[in-house]
Design a protein around this motif. Structure first.
Motif, mmCIF file in Angstrom:
data_model
loop_
_atom_site.group_PDB
_atom_site.id
_atom_site.type_symbol
_atom_site.label_atom_id
_atom_site.label_comp_id
_atom_site.label_asym_id
_atom_site.label_seq_id
_atom_site.Cartn_x
_atom_site.Cartn_y
_atom_site.Cartn_z
ATOM 1 N N ASP A 154 5.266 1.096 -17.287
ATOM 2 C CA ASP A 154 5.028 1.987 -16.147
ATOM 3 C C ASP A 154 6.300 2.257 -15.348
ATOM 4 O OD1 ASP A 154 5.372 -0.434 -14.899
ATOM 5 O OD2 ASP A 154 3.409 -0.472 -13.943
ATOM 6 N N GLY A 155 7.413 1.636 -15.722
ATOM 7 C CA GLY A 155 8.692 1.915 -15.086
ATOM 8 C C GLY A 155 8.970 1.152 -13.808
ATOM 9 N N ARG A 156 8.053 0.296 -13.370
ATOM 10 C CA ARG A 156 8.319 -0.456 -12.138
ATOM 11 C C ARG A 156 9.354 -1.540 -12.420
ATOM 12 N NH1 ARG A 156 4.046 -3.289 -14.038
ATOM 13 N NH2 ARG A 156 3.874 -5.475 -13.511
ATOM 14 N N THR A 157 10.035 -1.948 -11.383
ATOM 15 C CA THR A 157 11.062 -2.978 -11.482
ATOM 16 C C THR A 157 10.532 -4.264 -10.854
ATOM 17 O OG1 THR A 157 12.774 -1.293 -11.294
ATOM 18 C CG2 THR A 157 13.431 -3.562 -10.873
ATOM 19 N N PRO A 158 10.522 -5.365 -11.613
ATOM 20 C CA PRO A 158 10.068 -6.625 -11.023
ATOM 21 C C PRO A 158 11.087 -7.124 -9.997
ATOM 22 C CG PRO A 158 10.856 -7.007 -13.237
ATOM 23 C CD PRO A 158 10.904 -5.524 -13.007
ATOM 24 N N THR A 159 10.600 -7.825 -9.013
ATOM 25 C CA THR A 159 11.459 -8.347 -7.955
ATOM 26 C C THR A 159 11.754 -9.817 -8.214
ATOM 27 O OG1 THR A 159 10.422 -6.822 -6.412
ATOM 28 C CG2 THR A 159 11.686 -8.630 -5.472
ATOM 29 N N SER A 160 13.023 -10.165 -8.242
ATOM 30 C CA SER A 160 13.409 -11.559 -8.436
ATOM 31 C C SER A 160 13.022 -12.379 -7.215
ATOM 32 C CB SER A 160 14.914 -11.673 -8.668
ATOM 33 O OG SER A 160 15.270 -11.059 -9.879
ATOM 34 N N THR A 161 12.651 -13.619 -7.460
ATOM 35 C CA THR A 161 12.292 -14.550 -6.388
ATOM 36 C C THR A 161 13.199 -15.776 -6.507
ATOM 37 O OG1 THR A 161 10.630 -15.685 -7.731
ATOM 38 C CG2 THR A 161 9.891 -13.769 -6.457
ATOM 39 N N ILE A 162 12.926 -16.759 -5.692
ATOM 40 C CA ILE A 162 13.689 -18.003 -5.768
ATOM 41 C C ILE A 162 13.463 -18.681 -7.115
ATOM 42 C CG2 ILE A 162 13.884 -20.321 -4.813
ATOM 43 C CD1 ILE A 162 13.219 -19.098 -2.082
ATOM 44 N N ASP A 163 12.235 -18.609 -7.620
ATOM 45 C CA ASP A 163 11.880 -19.290 -8.859
ATOM 46 C C ASP A 163 12.150 -18.469 -10.119
ATOM 47 O OD1 ASP A 163 10.963 -21.436 -7.373
ATOM 48 O OD2 ASP A 163 8.952 -20.593 -7.202
ATOM 49 N N THR A 164 12.131 -17.162 -10.024
ATOM 50 C CA THR A 164 12.242 -16.306 -11.202
ATOM 51 C C THR A 164 13.313 -15.251 -10.997
ATOM 52 O OG1 THR A 164 9.865 -16.593 -11.560
ATOM 53 C CG2 THR A 164 10.951 -14.855 -12.794
ATOM 54 N N ARG A 165 14.158 -15.123 -12.006
ATOM 55 C CA ARG A 165 15.227 -14.116 -11.992
ATOM 56 C C ARG A 165 14.950 -13.124 -13.117
ATOM 57 N NH1 ARG A 165 20.302 -14.011 -14.828
ATOM 58 N NH2 ARG A 165 19.694 -15.977 -15.743
ATOM 59 N N TYR A 166 15.111 -11.825 -12.826
ATOM 60 C CA TYR A 166 14.888 -10.773 -13.819
ATOM 61 C C TYR A 166 16.200 -10.063 -14.117
ATOM 62 C CZ TYR A 166 9.975 -11.423 -12.776
ATOM 63 O OH TYR A 166 8.728 -11.970 -12.607
ATOM 64 N N VAL A 167 16.433 -9.792 -15.402
ATOM 65 C CA VAL A 167 17.614 -9.068 -15.845
ATOM 66 C C VAL A 167 17.130 -7.853 -16.628
ATOM 67 C CG1 VAL A 167 19.696 -9.151 -17.279
ATOM 68 C CG2 VAL A 167 18.966 -11.189 -16.021
ATOM 69 N N HIS A 168 17.556 -6.670 -16.201
ATOM 70 C CA HIS A 168 17.151 -5.445 -16.886
ATOM 71 C C HIS A 168 17.932 -5.310 -18.187
ATOM 72 C CE1 HIS A 168 16.968 -0.957 -17.403
ATOM 73 N NE2 HIS A 168 15.695 -1.318 -17.381
ATOM 74 N N LEU A 169 17.217 -5.057 -19.282
ATOM 75 C CA LEU A 169 17.843 -4.977 -20.597
ATOM 76 C C LEU A 169 17.931 -3.551 -21.125
ATOM 77 C CD1 LEU A 169 16.028 -7.989 -22.268
ATOM 78 C CD2 LEU A 169 18.301 -7.940 -21.260
ATOM 79 N N GLY A 170 17.496 -2.621 -20.322
ATOM 80 C CA GLY A 170 17.478 -1.231 -20.760
ATOM 81 C C GLY A 170 16.059 -0.794 -21.071
ATOM 82 N N GLY A 171 15.780 0.457 -20.815
ATOM 83 C CA GLY A 171 14.437 0.964 -21.064
ATOM 84 C C GLY A 171 13.431 0.253 -20.179
ATOM 85 N N TYR A 172 12.368 -0.196 -20.780
ATOM 86 C CA TYR A 172 11.288 -0.878 -20.042
ATOM 87 C C TYR A 172 11.353 -2.401 -20.186
ATOM 88 C CZ TYR A 172 9.396 3.840 -20.136
ATOM 89 O OH TYR A 172 9.229 5.184 -20.001
ATOM 90 N N TRP A 173 12.444 -2.924 -20.692
ATOM 91 C CA TRP A 173 12.555 -4.343 -21.003
ATOM 92 C C TRP A 173 13.306 -5.115 -19.911
ATOM 93 C CZ3 TRP A 173 9.935 -6.779 -24.602
ATOM 94 C CH2 TRP A 173 9.416 -6.060 -25.676
ATOM 95 N N TYR A 174 12.794 -6.335 -19.664
ATOM 96 C CA TYR A 174 13.425 -7.264 -18.729
ATOM 97 C C TYR A 174 13.410 -8.651 -19.343
ATOM 98 C CZ TYR A 174 12.993 -3.661 -15.209
ATOM 99 O OH TYR A 174 13.123 -2.484 -14.527
ATOM 100 N N TYR A 175 14.445 -9.405 -19.050
ATOM 101 C CA TYR A 175 14.469 -10.822 -19.375
ATOM 102 C C TYR A 175 14.132 -11.559 -18.084
ATOM 103 C CZ TYR A 175 16.347 -15.489 -20.050
ATOM 104 O OH TYR A 175 16.480 -16.851 -20.097
ATOM 105 N N PHE A 176 13.299 -12.598 -18.173
ATOM 106 C CA PHE A 176 12.991 -13.391 -16.974
ATOM 107 C C PHE A 176 13.225 -14.853 -17.256
ATOM 108 C CE2 PHE A 176 9.005 -13.298 -19.277
ATOM 109 C CZ PHE A 176 8.524 -14.588 -19.141
ATOM 110 N N ARG A 177 13.574 -15.541 -16.165
ATOM 111 C CA ARG A 177 13.747 -17.006 -16.227
ATOM 112 C C ARG A 177 13.513 -17.572 -14.861
ATOM 113 N NH1 ARG A 177 18.546 -20.673 -18.588
ATOM 114 N NH2 ARG A 177 17.514 -22.583 -18.106
#
Length: 177
Positions: A154-177
């Motif tokens: 849907d194109g939304r961007t997740p918001t990083s928090t203290i516990d979880t970090r998001y890295v945009h990988l291009g397109g609709y993909w994100y890496y989280f940790r």
């Protein structure tokens, strides 16, 4: 000849240290293990440099390759290049898996989770929701650390928090940790 063996051993250790990070995208543990793995060839190289500096005038031709390999390995590990290369090699397979996410979803209807392997990645489980989002959770460190890939069509961007970090990988993909 001994310096050539040290150079080859260092190259093998550097590749061996970086190879596991192809299957995990962004892992700080790789940085932790790179140093001990390449420490032994570096110590051998230092001894050989001292001996070669005294006895042989042309030692540096082979001898300078060791620090070059070490520097390249540390830079590649520091910027997580092997993980990004692994992602680029597997991107099309991950796109196909995201399209079939609902059939990969292994936690529905009381069915126990199962591992799914896509390219070099092994996932503990895959989950989907009604919005078409698909979450692939790595088996590594599960359940202590949750990391993996998210497909958000849907194109939304997740918001990083203290516990979880998001890295945009291009397109609709994100890496989280």
């Amino acid at each position: 000849m001994v310096m050539a063996v040290a150079v080859v051993a260092t190259l093998v250790c550097c590749v061996w240290a970086l190879w596991p990070s192809v299957a995990v995208f962004d892992d700080d543990e790789v940085l932790f293990w790179v140093a001990p793995v390449i420490a032994i060839p570096v110590l051998v190289w230092l001894v050989l440099v001292i001996v070669a500096g005294v006895k042989y005038a042309n030692w540096w031709r082979w001898g300078l390759l060791v620090p070059v390999f070490i520097i390249v390995t540390m830079v590649l590990a520091g910027i997580h290049a092997p993980g990004r290369i692994g992602w680029m090699m597997t991107r099309s397979e991950m796109d196909q898996a995201a399209a079939a996410c609902e059939t990969l979803d292994s936690g529905r209807l009381g069915v126990p989770y199962k591992s799914v392997t896509i390219g070099p990645y092994e996932f503990h489980h895959v989950s989907s929701d009604l919005d078409g989002d698909c979450i692939f959770r790595f088996s590594r460190y599960y359940p202590v650390v949750s990391s993996g890939f998210m497909y958000l069509p849907d194109g939304r961007t997740p918001t990083s928090t203290i516990d979880t970090r998001y890295v945009h990988l291009g397109g609709y993909w994100y890496y989280f940790r």
